[in-house]
Design an enzyme around this catalytic site. Sequence first.
Site, PDB file in Angstrom:
ATOM      1  N   ILE A 328       0.839  -1.195   0.000  1.00 55.87           N
ATOM      2  CA  ILE A 328       0.000   0.000   0.000  1.00 55.87           C
ATOM      3  C   ILE A 328       0.870   1.239   0.000  1.00 55.87           C
ATOM      4  O   ILE A 328       2.007   1.229   0.454  1.00 55.87           O
ATOM      5  CB  ILE A 328      -0.987   0.008   1.189  1.00 55.87           C
ATOM      6  CG1 ILE A 328      -0.271  -0.206   2.525  1.00 55.87           C
ATOM      7  CG2 ILE A 328      -2.056  -1.053   0.986  1.00 55.87           C
ATOM      8  CD1 ILE A 328      -1.216  -0.183   3.720  1.00 55.87           C
ATOM      9  N   GLU A 329       0.325   2.317  -0.537  1.00 57.76           N
ATOM     10  CA  GLU A 329       1.130   3.492  -0.838  1.00 57.76           C
ATOM     11  C   GLU A 329       1.757   4.134   0.392  1.00 57.76           C
ATOM     12  O   GLU A 329       2.808   4.770   0.296  1.00 57.76           O
ATOM     13  CB  GLU A 329       0.292   4.523  -1.589  1.00 57.76           C
ATOM     14  CG  GLU A 329      -0.866   5.096  -0.799  1.00 57.76           C
ATOM     15  CD  GLU A 329      -1.792   5.926  -1.670  1.00 57.76           C
ATOM     16  OE1 GLU A 329      -1.839   7.146  -1.458  1.00 57.76           O
ATOM     17  OE2 GLU A 329      -2.447   5.365  -2.569  1.00 57.76           O
ATOM     18  N   GLN A 330       1.142   3.978   1.562  1.00 56.15           N
ATOM     19  CA  GLN A 330       1.722   4.573   2.762  1.00 56.15           C
ATOM     20  C   GLN A 330       3.029   3.901   3.149  1.00 56.15           C
ATOM     21  O   GLN A 330       3.812   4.491   3.902  1.00 56.15           O
ATOM     22  CB  GLN A 330       0.730   4.500   3.915  1.00 56.15           C
ATOM     23  CG  GLN A 330      -0.421   5.494   3.827  1.00 56.15           C
ATOM     24  CD  GLN A 330      -1.518   5.064   2.881  1.00 56.15           C
ATOM     25  OE1 GLN A 330      -1.452   3.989   2.275  1.00 56.15           O
ATOM     26  NE2 GLN A 330      -2.543   5.890   2.740  1.00 56.15           N
TER      27      GLN A 330
END
Length: 538
Positions: A328-330
């Site tokens: 996920i992008e985080q």
Amino acid sequence: MREVPVLTARAAADLIPDGATVTVSSSSALGCPDSVLRGLRQRFLEEGAPRELTTIHPIAAGDMYGVRGIDHLALPGLLARVIAGSYPSGPSSMEPPAIWRMIEADEIEAYNLPSGVLYQMHRAGAAGQPGVLTHVGLDTFADPRRDGGRMNRRTAEDLVEVLDLHGKEWLFYPAVRADVAIVRATTADPQGNLTFEEEGSALGALDQAYAAHNAGGLVIAQVKRLAPTGSLDPQLVRVPGILVDAVVVDRDQWQTTKTPYDPAISGQVRRPWEVIEPAPWGLQKVIARRAALQLCRDDVVNLGFGISALVPRILVEEGLAEEVTWVIEQGAVGGVPLTGFAFGCALNPQALMPSADQFTLLQGAGFHRAMLSFLEVDREGNVNVHHLPGRRHVTAGVGGFADITSKARAIVFSGTFTAGRRDIAVQDGRLEIAVDGAVPKFVDRVSAVTFSGRRALEQGQHVLYVTERCVIELRPHGLTVTELAPGADLHADVLAKAAFPLLVADDLRPMDARLFEPAPLGLALKPRPAAVLAGGGA
């Protein structure tokens, strides 16, 4: 040795001059330096300063559930311009955040640009480069030939340019040169070294700190606690003290939205998968189950917000929690991405990468497929996920969506076929549509383009749109219905409910009947094809 001053949030706000460009590291409540932003608001209410700030947020600062973030700054005179990958969001039943109200009222200039590109704009500024040349955003709302990322009528300047290089089109985004960076960590020592041991991600704190420091600006770090000189493990220091100019301590900072602290999010303990509750039975679960059928064993898969976020829970229910690796992008790699308030974090992650580095993986298609959601789809296969006229706070903005989809080999978009009040049930292994939603989601033209179907076809990307009543594939001749749910009528429930003609595959087949029964699917993921394991396409 140089020691960094420890200040109150209000005193730290005195360091910020009028007209400054301030970059803030955050992802909703995850990593949000809320106390410093509150101190900035307090100073403005007391002194009328600082004025006319430009703030930059690669991912949203704050949420709608107690961490105000950018809303602390949403005051006329304090804020002049905001550039963000996303903004605080929540259900339509809640009052829009103050920042959205200012944008809608044309009180400030506002841009929405891809999150990954925004991080790279910071790196470019820190390195003295002119900006970022990238394919991300071509033929989408970020393209100046469409909206250029502008969010209201007051926003006139084109930040993004189209350039031709060696016969190919690229978008050029200017470098960020910040006057102030506000970041958050867990611990600081007297020299300002920062560790992130209780954070769900370090996000882009280092790159944002570099962008301000290298431009001669200031870096303010909010932390939960202080540690003695020499006590921090240098392997755990993510932002070195040479970049930090002031430290603010908030012993009560929350790890993320409605979560004071969960050590399984920051990788300090592992919890059994059984703590993850099954997804509730209904249309969304049916859709998530069908999306899960696209997965292969050992896939590396990116996950987005919305219905698609339920797919990992489907795998947990099926005893397949570790059959794929989620990214996920985080920054989380592996584990199970969390839904709801804690989205952006993962339970039991294998690694927590800086968000800026995660986007290198995502923009370069270093993963097998993306599972995302949609608000609208049009006749060209374009997807709108970031713009809902009249209720814009329901969506956070583009976030990393454009970065992820720009080169992804395979994409599964999930959503219901219609919106609005409806009476649709799943009973006895069939879909029963008593009252359909009055709002079409397959429209002639989306209100804003977050994903370009035209570019997807040019690049050979495999794109599916999964709904509760059918599966649609993006093909060169048009959007084509390939599967139909049991109980759904092809003409009355699908073709007649789209605002443009859908094609129908010659080999139209029924959706898997198991999807419509509450019992476990008995899902077994097929192995990845050998060509893909060797680095081929999806």
